[in-house]
Design an enzyme around this catalytic site. Structure first.
Site, PDB file in Angstrom:
ATOM      1  CE  LYS A 110      19.863  65.112  45.098  1.00  0.00           C
ATOM      2  NZ  LYS A 110      20.519  65.951  44.094  1.00  0.00           N
ATOM      3  CD  GLU A 119      11.836  75.653  54.012  1.00  0.00           C
ATOM      4  OE1 GLU A 119      12.586  74.652  54.070  1.00  0.00           O
ATOM      5  OE2 GLU A 119      12.249  76.779  53.645  1.00  0.00           O
ATOM      6  N   GLY A 166      17.494  68.346  42.180  1.00  0.00           N
ATOM      7  CA  GLY A 166      16.113  68.530  42.641  1.00  0.00           C
ATOM      8  C   GLY A 166      15.221  69.144  41.573  1.00  0.00           C
ATOM      9  NE  ARG A 167      18.828  73.851  39.120  1.00  0.00           N
ATOM     10  CZ  ARG A 167      19.782  73.697  40.034  1.00  0.00           C
ATOM     11  NH1 ARG A 167      19.441  73.439  41.284  1.00  0.00           N
ATOM     12  NH2 ARG A 167      21.052  73.811  39.717  1.00  0.00           N
ATOM     13  CD  GLU A 215      17.599  75.787  43.268  1.00  0.00           C
ATOM     14  OE1 GLU A 215      17.166  76.264  44.327  1.00  0.00           O
ATOM     15  OE2 GLU A 215      17.324  74.632  42.889  1.00  0.00           O
ATOM     16  CG  HIS A 219      -6.182  92.633  31.152  1.00  0.00           C
ATOM     17  ND1 HIS A 219      -6.863  93.656  30.531  1.00  0.00           N
ATOM     18  CD2 HIS A 219      -6.381  91.531  30.389  1.00  0.00           C
ATOM     19  CE1 HIS A 219      -7.468  93.185  29.443  1.00  0.00           C
ATOM     20  NE2 HIS A 219      -7.182  91.895  29.335  1.00  0.00           N
ATOM     21  CE  LYS A 267      18.655  75.094  51.521  1.00  0.00           C
ATOM     22  NZ  LYS A 267      18.996  73.904  50.766  1.00  0.00           N
TER      23      LYS A 267
HETATM   24  O1  F6P Z   1      17.064  75.328  48.789  1.00  0.00           O
HETATM   25  C1  F6P Z   1      17.066  74.913  47.491  1.00  0.00           C
HETATM   26  C2  F6P Z   1      16.858  73.436  47.375  1.00  0.00           C
HETATM   27  O2  F6P Z   1      17.996  72.758  47.787  1.00  0.00           O
HETATM   28  C3  F6P Z   1      16.468  73.056  45.957  1.00  0.00           C
HETATM   29  O3  F6P Z   1      17.542  72.909  45.126  1.00  0.00           O
HETATM   30  C4  F6P Z   1      15.674  71.832  46.185  1.00  0.00           C
HETATM   31  O4  F6P Z   1      14.863  71.523  45.087  1.00  0.00           O
HETATM   32  C5  F6P Z   1      14.879  72.225  47.410  1.00  0.00           C
HETATM   33  O5  F6P Z   1      15.781  72.990  48.180  1.00  0.00           O
HETATM   34  C6  F6P Z   1      14.335  71.087  48.226  1.00  0.00           C
HETATM   35  O6  F6P Z   1      15.350  70.236  48.670  1.00  0.00           O
HETATM   36  P1  F6P Z   1      15.034  68.801  49.217  1.00  0.00           P
HETATM   37  O7  F6P Z   1      14.414  68.005  48.130  1.00  0.00           O
HETATM   38  O8  F6P Z   1      16.350  68.246  49.638  1.00  0.00           O
HETATM   39  O9  F6P Z   1      14.094  68.941  50.383  1.00  0.00           O
END
Ligand code: F6P
Length: 549
Positions: free
Chosen positions: A206, A212, A266-267, A352, A383, A511
């Site tokens: 987003k 990452e 995002g979620r 979150e 289990h 971050k």
């Molecule tokens: O670090 C949390 C977050 O901001 C989430 O809310 C989000 O889903 C995820 O990182 C990924 O963010 P992006 O879609 O901006 O890469």
């Protein structure tokens, strides 16, 4: 500012809790053969049984009164109409608009967002058609066979979970992989099983700033350049983002960028273009059904009286245990292999959203909010951690998610699967008394002393609450409904706790702290102003070599 604990309805619930907490569900079931009928509801193909909760009719009446005092109905209207309910970011949370097939207009700042969504669907569906018809060709002229989604959090968990859930609806022509973890082992695990010339990488972010995802994207680009011997990689990348200009800077053309908007969290974004990997694999018709199922839940949430409203009841029950029984955790256990990533997905949605310690106006919170959510597929959990659910000192309400019909019918697996879930829920509810175990042990020939000793260890308190969500079959529509029910449950909790469920400021500090630490690790900068633990660990890391591995 409204604080729920100051409401008279809250205090009435506290008094009520003190009255019924000493009672046991097993007695309620014994004295009321209609308890299941009274405390279960259906929505489409999903049955919601909430009879195994520490509740009476009075509890529900009081909880609904609490919801009314928190103006839940008005908050639901605000959610769907696009009020700026995400107050700390001054924006709406309009994921429900993404599955709104009912209306033709939803104005946001004078703009009809439903027409933007239609435009996004048109672009998505054209891309899906092209790929599925083998008309989307890689740089060497090969049709796309492999899809790799590169994203994390909300840009990963939704499509990944849903694709596993709907594996029986998936294309056999295409293969889809997901890369989320920055650990290059994850990336190369995927790169090792694809062919570069027929792979499309979907960079899902987003913000298009997530370290990452962007690091992976850069490594993938270099890898593709080496593998294909060209820099002309346009055909191998798509971006899904709300920051189109950043994706373009990376080198993805506008025609390959699918939009997202700041009013989709995002979620909550699996319904948006973030669902592209899912839609590619299950096809347009099934993806529409998935959205339709969510809309079924939206409609139910908006229209059903609270006492018959599944997500409202789920949310209120969560409040009941978190705030009146001091419960800190919640288990979600799908008895379905296909749903085994559902707890992971819900972990982000719930934690979150509701892992917050300030009210909407910023005042500190003095009561408990979002519980720790954990779980895993049923039977495996039995289990592993179910021991704690049965005999531990924590009260952990559990959601059992059952699927009546498997796509792989094989006797006697399905019946054992369902019986496993039902027996776990029953054991949690009824427990086993000291007297019952004593009698059993004596009947098995133990002495009085031996039996008495054993019974102390074997007794189970019971009265451990659970819901059962029983789905007829995993279909796109039923999955859509299930996920939207959980979204709304989380919304209800947030309203009652008076928190903003749609921001996530807690993740920001980590971050911010990463770049200076990274600079120290890589030697770009001297370690300044670091605590001794972080510094000590950096020094330790730098001294490690992998010669011994
Ligand atoms: O670090 C949390 C977050 O901001 C989430 O809310 C989000 O889903 C995820 O990182 C990924 O963010 P992006 O879609 O901006 O890469």
């Amino acid at each position: 500012m409204y604080s729920p604990i100051q409401l008279p309805e809250w205090q009435q619930l506290q008094q009520h809790q003190a009255r019924i907490a000493t009672q046991h569900m097993r007695h309620w079931f014994a004295s009321d053969p209609q308890r299941f009928q009274r405390f279960s509801l259906s929505l489409g193909d999903i049955l919601f049984d909430y009879s195994k909760n520490i509740i009476t009719e009075e509890t529900l009446t009081l909880l609904v009164q609490l919801a009314n005092a928190a103006h839940l109905q008005q908050k639901i209207i605000d959610l769907f109409r696009g009020q700026a309910i995400n107050t700390s970011e001054n924006r709406p949370a309009l994921h429900t608009a993404l599955r709104n097939y009912k209306d033709s207009t939803l104005l946001l700042n004078g703009h009809n967002i439903l027409s933007s969504i239609q435009g996004m669907h048109k672009k998505m569906y054209a891309c899906i058609e092209k790929i599925r018809m083998q008309q989307w060709l890689g740089v060497t002229g090969q049709p796309i066979k492999y899809i790799v989604n590169v994203g994390i959090g909300g840009s990963h968990l939704g499509p990944m979970m849903a694709l596993h859930a709907l594996a029986d609806f998936s294309s056999t022509q295409l293969q889809c992989h997901f890369v989320s973890n920055i650990d290059s082992a994850h990336l190369y695990e995927v790169l090792d099983c694809i062919q570069p010339e027929s792979t499309l990488f979907i960079i899902s972010s987003k913000s298009f700033t997530t370290i990452e995802t962007l690091t992976h994207a850069q490594t993938i680009r270099q890898w593709l350049q080496q593998q294909l011997g060209t820099n002309n990689l346009t055909a191998h990348f798509i971006a899904i983002t709300a920051a189109a200009e950043k994706a373009q800077q990376f080198g993805i053309p506008e025609t390959h960028i699918f939009p997202l908007w700041d009013w989709v969290g995002g979620r909550y974004s699996v319904w948006s273009a973030m669902g592209l990997p899912l839609a590619l694999m299950i096809g347009i018709e099934n993806f529409s059904q998935f959205l339709q199922g969510a809309q079924d839940a939206d409609q139910h949430f908006q229209e059903a009286a609270f006492i018959n409203n599944i997500p409202v009841l789920m949310g209120l029950l969560s409040i009941w245990y978190t705030n009146f029984f001091s419960s800190h955790a919640h288990v979600v256990t799908p008895y379905s292999h296909r749903l085994h990533f559902l707890p992971h997905y819900l972990q982000q949605t719930e934690m979150e959203s509701n892992g917050k310690n300030s009210m909407r106006d910023g005042s500190p919170i003095t009561y408990k909010t979002g519980p720790v959510l954990f779980g895993g597929q049923g039977n495996d959990g039995q289990h592993a951690y179910h021991q704690l659910l049965h005999q531990g000192t924590h009260l952990i309400p559990t959601d059992f998610i059952l699927v009546a019909n498997s796509h792989h019918k094989q006797d006697p697996h399905q019946d054992i699967l369902i019986a496993s879930a039902l027996s776990q829920a029953q054991a949690m509810m009824q427990g086993k008394t000291y007297a019952e175990i004593l009698q059993e042990a004596l009947a098995n020939g133990l002495t009085d002393e031996e039996a008495a000793k054993l019974a102390k260890h074997k007794q189970l308190p019971g009265n451990r609450p659970s819901n059962t969500l029983f789905m007829k079959k995993i279909t796109p529509r039923n999955l859509g409904t299930l996920l939207a029910l959980y979204e709304h449950k989380i919304f209800v909790e947030g309203v009652l706790w008076n928190i903003n469920s749609f921001d996530q400021w807690g993740v920001e500090l980590g971050k911010q702290l990463l770049p200076p630490i990274l600079d120290c690790l890589t030697g770009i900068a001297e370690s300044a102003n670091l605590d001794s633990s972080t510094l000590g660990l950096i020094t330790h890391y730098k001294k490690q070599d992998d010669d011994s591995i």
